[in-house]
Design a protein around this motif. Structure first.
Motif, PDB file in Angstrom:
ATOM      1  N   UNK A 220      86.203   9.260 -34.920  1.00 14.69           N
ATOM      2  CA  UNK A 220      87.174   9.475 -33.843  1.00 14.69           C
ATOM      3  C   UNK A 220      87.580  10.944 -33.758  1.00 14.69           C
ATOM      4  N   UNK A 221      87.894  11.557 -34.883  1.00 14.24           N
ATOM      5  CA  UNK A 221      88.302  12.961 -34.870  1.00 14.24           C
ATOM      6  C   UNK A 221      87.128  13.884 -34.528  1.00 14.24           C
ATOM      7  N   UNK A 222      85.928  13.513 -34.926  1.00 10.71           N
ATOM      8  CA  UNK A 222      84.760  14.303 -34.541  1.00 10.71           C
ATOM      9  C   UNK A 222      84.556  14.275 -33.029  1.00 10.71           C
ATOM     10  N   UNK A 223      84.787  13.105 -32.426  1.00 16.59           N
ATOM     11  CA  UNK A 223      84.668  13.006 -30.973  1.00 16.59           C
ATOM     12  C   UNK A 223      85.767  13.813 -30.279  1.00 16.59           C
ATOM     13  N   UNK A 224      86.956  13.846 -30.858  1.00 17.44           N
ATOM     14  CA  UNK A 224      88.031  14.657 -30.279  1.00 17.44           C
ATOM     15  C   UNK A 224      87.669  16.139 -30.301  1.00 17.44           C
ATOM     16  N   UNK A 225      87.047  16.577 -31.390  1.00 15.15           N
ATOM     17  CA  UNK A 225      86.622  17.977 -31.470  1.00 15.15           C
ATOM     18  C   UNK A 225      85.574  18.284 -30.413  1.00 15.15           C
ATOM     19  N   UNK A 226      84.593  17.405 -30.268  1.00 16.82           N
ATOM     20  CA  UNK A 226      83.552  17.647 -29.269  1.00 16.82           C
ATOM     21  C   UNK A 226      84.131  17.619 -27.852  1.00 16.82           C
ATOM     22  N   UNK A 227      85.053  16.693 -27.603  1.00 12.73           N
ATOM     23  CA  UNK A 227      85.667  16.619 -26.278  1.00 12.73           C
ATOM     24  C   UNK A 227      86.513  17.860 -25.999  1.00 12.73           C
ATOM     25  N   UNK A 228      87.185  18.364 -27.006  1.00  7.87           N
ATOM     26  CA  UNK A 228      87.994  19.571 -26.830  1.00  7.87           C
ATOM     27  C   UNK A 228      87.114  20.761 -26.440  1.00  7.87           C
ATOM     28  N   UNK A 229      85.935  20.865 -27.033  1.00  5.50           N
ATOM     29  CA  UNK A 229      85.052  21.991 -26.724  1.00  5.50           C
ATOM     30  C   UNK A 229      84.407  21.814 -25.363  1.00  5.50           C
ATOM     31  N   UNK A 230      83.987  20.582 -25.041  1.00  2.00           N
ATOM     32  CA  UNK A 230      83.254  20.362 -23.798  1.00  2.00           C
ATOM     33  C   UNK A 230      84.128  20.487 -22.558  1.00  2.00           C
ATOM     34  N   UNK A 231      85.439  20.471 -22.706  1.00  2.00           N
ATOM     35  CA  UNK A 231      86.288  20.619 -21.529  1.00  2.00           C
ATOM     36  C   UNK A 231      86.140  22.009 -20.900  1.00  2.00           C
TER      37      UNK A 231
ATOM     38  N   UNK B  77      77.371  21.088 -29.538  1.00  2.00           N
ATOM     39  CA  UNK B  77      76.263  20.423 -30.224  1.00  2.00           C
ATOM     40  C   UNK B  77      76.450  20.456 -31.738  1.00  2.00           C
ATOM     41  N   UNK B  78      77.114  21.500 -32.256  1.00  2.00           N
ATOM     42  CA  UNK B  78      77.441  21.514 -33.682  1.00  2.00           C
ATOM     43  C   UNK B  78      78.437  20.417 -34.023  1.00  2.00           C
TER      44      UNK B  78
END
Length: 795
Positions: free
Chosen positions: A780-791, A703-704
């Protein structure tokens, strides 16, 4: 799902069946509750052995198998037999008579010895360049030294100590059911006293009451007056004056001045002289390694590291030959002074404010049967000198989180660097910065090592187990409570309770009365529903006490979830996930990624343990608990078939840790090991249970990451953390999951993003400001960070 608890027939008869919540508490969980006497079990895991890698001699010398069977004692249980007198009047005055009989050593020349210290004398004579004594009259410098010394300490008053011990004993008996201490742990400490080295107790910090309770426990066991290093931020000037007469120590604010400041040099010299005098006189010293409860900052205390650095400096300078360090932990059923709102500033506690708080607490306890238990843990003592010699050989190269994880998050690299993570959130005080760089690193890693040992030796209380079950919405509390207790004991962790299961559940729910609601349903069953909002947040904090027990398995389960995220839908059946082959190399990589992402304040890894060893430990735990089963590759010889293997030609283990001899350079671990998720019926629920243990911090991080394109930057760190906390609260209201709405999780997310290179702190005329780094300025990079954490999050 509702959580159900069956009540006994007597409880059903006492109730008036009106469905009211208040009647349930008064009938089933109030005056008629059966008393619980914890710690009746004889065979329990003995916890708290020191590190065999860093202190092998202490590991052998200060422990004996026989002390494991000595059992527990209730420290606050003082009766007629504990005094030299007998009679009906003694039975009513036993607390007071016991306090009068305690031996209190006195020393009236401590201040004179400090003034005669070599470092202080050099300052008085102006022999230290840049110090306050250079070019000044010795009388003025002497007055300044006496003023600083008066701020740090004073000679303890025996009369006040006896009266305070009597009052504290009376207060503790009305606040807690018991304060338990293992006799075997106390025997280890008494054996260490006989060796002649001064004792330094390094403790966790759960409550403001710790500064009074722990010295009282040690004082009652014949260790004398323990000098306690306290935080001046938590005490008013009047309270500091009283605490100095009771043995308190306070760090003067001048020690944090610059290294070339004359006032700072003088204050640091007086502090070092005070610590040297305490150690040479054999007085025990208590240092808290954690920040005060409710403090919005790092877990490791900067003040504790400063005092520990002074002890290390005294040993390094040869003032004393050695010091014996004793890790200490304290566990409460419920922390007595835990505030409902942890997002508050740390206000100093005044003398009258503290007295009023005690009076209110006594009024709340009067006629109340919701008293909890306390467990004090003394881990195995070890030699500071031995640790200093052996620990330096375990230091290796380290890299920042930005170099380790950012290329993998952005998809620029897939290989995890084979190095350790460097992450230090605790600010350095002037007392620590005055040491050499190697000694500063030694103090930081020693404090983390001891805090890890203290947390690992702490028992799990019943409220932590019940809070975890309520958060995970288990339907049968009694059965699941028994199962979780057995799982805790099987992992070598002790529990701070015993007794009949039904009575224990009633007692625990009565302690959690403010966080749960009880509703009566058909056939006399009870439905236990957590209260939404702050109640769930409080339960989440209690459940975090259970995390160290299952931390390795929780990390492994989340890593497996991340490995399966790109292959199987999260909502897919367990049988479908069990078809996927998981190679050992893939598991190692996912575990390493999660270890780098999670803060060290949460993991508390021992500095002497490499990441490879930790990954192997996580994998072993997953196999031992039955979640992973080995899968033989087609056409290969089974791993258990060693009949035709030439062990003399090539060994089968991979060297790790300190085993890096040249003869083992060509050793190779058998490759191609694969695993599958076990298909046993209990595995899906247990897998979900492990993943949910880490879900609060992982969801807060995710969420951050979402908040990056919602929040407004640049902004100050305090303001941004407040806005992020409000965002977490709003998400909790929408999703109905309040475990993530914690200000400490918001601060951890911001600091992790700073280490990862997502946020940057830059100076400005109004103070340091947080900026979004150019790398993560794009959506795009912010979404990659969120996707990396949510996995790693299991829904």
């Amino acid at each position: 799902m509702d959580t159900m608890l069956k009540s006994n027939p007597q409880t059903q008869q006492r109730s008036n069946h009106n469905g009211q919540e208040t009647s349930l508490w008064s009938s089933g969980f109030g005056m008629k509750m059966e008393a619980i006497i914890p710690f009746l079990g004889k065979y329990r895991p003995f916890m708290g052995r020191c590190c065999q890698t860093c202190t092998p001699k202490s590991w052998e010398s200060l422990f004996h198998r026989s002390i494991m069977d000595l059992g527990f004692c209730n420290v606050i249980l003082v009766k007629e037999e504990n005094t030299r007198f007998r009679g009906w009047l003694v039975r009513r005055l036993c607390y007071f008579l016991w306090s009068l009989e305690q031996h209190i050593p006195t020393s009236s020349d401590a201040s004179q010895k400090i003034m005669e210290n070599t470092g202080v004398q050099n300052l008085l004579l102006g022999r230290v360049p840049g110090a306050a004594g250079e070019g000044q009259a010795p009388e003025l410098v002497k007055k300044e030294v006496q003023r600083i010394l008066g701020y740090i300490q004073t000679t303890p008053c025996p009369f006040l100590l006896r009266m305070f011990s009597w009052a504290l004993l009376w207060f503790l008996n009305r606040l807690f059911l018991n304060v338990q201490l293992h006799k075997g742990q106390m025997k280890m400490v008494q054996k260490a006293v006989q060796e002649g080295s001064p004792l330094v107790f390094l403790s966790t910090h759960k409550s403001l009451l710790d500064g009074f309770l722990l010295p009282f426990v040690l004082f009652s066991q014949g260790l004398g007056v323990v000098r306690v290093a306290l935080d001046s931020r938590t005490c008013s000037p009047a309270l500091r004056t009283l605490l100095r007469k009771l043995g308190g120590l306070f760090l003067p604010p001048e020690v944090n001045l610059s290294l070339d400041s004359s006032e700072g040099i003088l204050a640091r010299a007086v502090v070092h002289a005070t610590v040297e005098e305490l150690l040479t006189s054999g007085q025990p010293l208590l240092i808290f390694l954690e920040e005060p409860p409710g403090y919005p900052g790092p877990r490791l205390s900067a003040l504790g590291q400063a005092w520990l650095g002074a002890v290390v400096q005294a040993v390094q300078a040869g003032i004393i030959a050695d010091a014996t360090l004793v890790p200490v932990a304290i566990a409460y059923d419920l922390v007595p002074d835990a505030p409902c709102n942890m997002n508050h500033d740390l206000a100093p506690l005044g003398l009258w404010t503290g007295a009023l708080a005690v009076f209110r607490r006594l009024c709340n306890c009067w006629g109340c049967h919701r008293r909890g238990c306390v467990r004090v843990h003394l881990a195995q003592p070890f030699s500071l000198q031995e640790y200093t010699i052996n620990a330096r050989s375990c230091w290796g190269s380290r890299q920042t989180l930005e170099h380790l994880l950012q290329p993998i998050v952005l998809g620029e690299c897939s290989v995890v660097p084979d190095t350790e993570k460097e992450q230090e959130w605790t600010p350095s005080t002037g007392l620590l910065l005055a040491l050499k760089e190697d000694d500063q690193l030694l103090v930081r890693r020693l404090s983390r090592h001891v805090l890890s040992a203290s947390v690992a030796s702490s028992a799990v209380m019943s409220t932590a187990i019940m809070a975890t079950l309520l958060l995970l919405k288990h339907q049968k509390l009694l059965g699941e409570f028994s199962w979780l207790t057995e799982e805790t004991l099987l992992r070598g962790f002790d529990v701070g309770f015993s007794g009949q299961l039904r009575c224990l559940a009633q007692h625990t729910l009565s302690l959690l009365r403010a966080q749960v609601v009880l509703l009566r349903v058909h056939q006399g069953d009870l439905v236990v529903v957590p209260r939404p909002g702050p109640g769930l947040t409080h339960l989440a904090r209690l459940s975090m006490e259970l995390l160290p027990t299952f931390l390795s398995e929780a990390v492994g389960a989340c890593a497996v979830r991340g490995l399966l995220a790109g292959r199987v839908p999260p909502e897919g059946p367990w049988e479908l996930q069990g078809l996927e082959l998981l190679s050992q190399d893939e598991l190692y990589r996912q575990i390493l990624l999660l270890l780098h992402l999670l803060p060290q304040d949460l993991l508390l890894p021992q500095p002497c343990q490499s990441s490879y060893c930790y990954c192997q430990e996580v994998l072993d735990r997953l196999i031992q608990c039955g979640l992973l089963v080995a899968e033989e590759t087609p056409g290969s010889r089974p791993a258990c078939d060693t009949g035709r293997q030439h062990l003399s030609a090539k060994l089968l283990w991979k060297p790790s840790g300190d085993f890096t001899d040249s003869e083992s350079d060509d050793f190779e671990e058998p490759g191609g090991r694969c695993f599958r998720l076990s298909q046993q019926s209990r595995c899906p629920d247990f897998f979900l249970f492990l993943c949910r243990l880490l879900s609060p911090i992982l969801k807060a991080f995710a969420q951050a990451a979402t908040f990056l394109h919602v929040g407004q930057l640049p902004d100050s760190e305090v303001a941004y953390s407040e806005k992020l906390f409000q965002f977490l609260q709003a998400c909790a209201q929408d999703e109905g999951i309040f475990e993530c709405a914690d200000p400490h999780l918001a601060i951890s997310a911001i600091w992790t993003f700073k280490d990862l290179g997502v946020l940057q702190q830059m100076p400005s005329p109004t103070g340091p400001q947080l900026h979004l780094s150019p790398t993560f300025a794009t959506r795009d990079n912010q979404d990659k960070l969120e996707q990396f954490i949510r996995q790693f999050i299991c829904s």
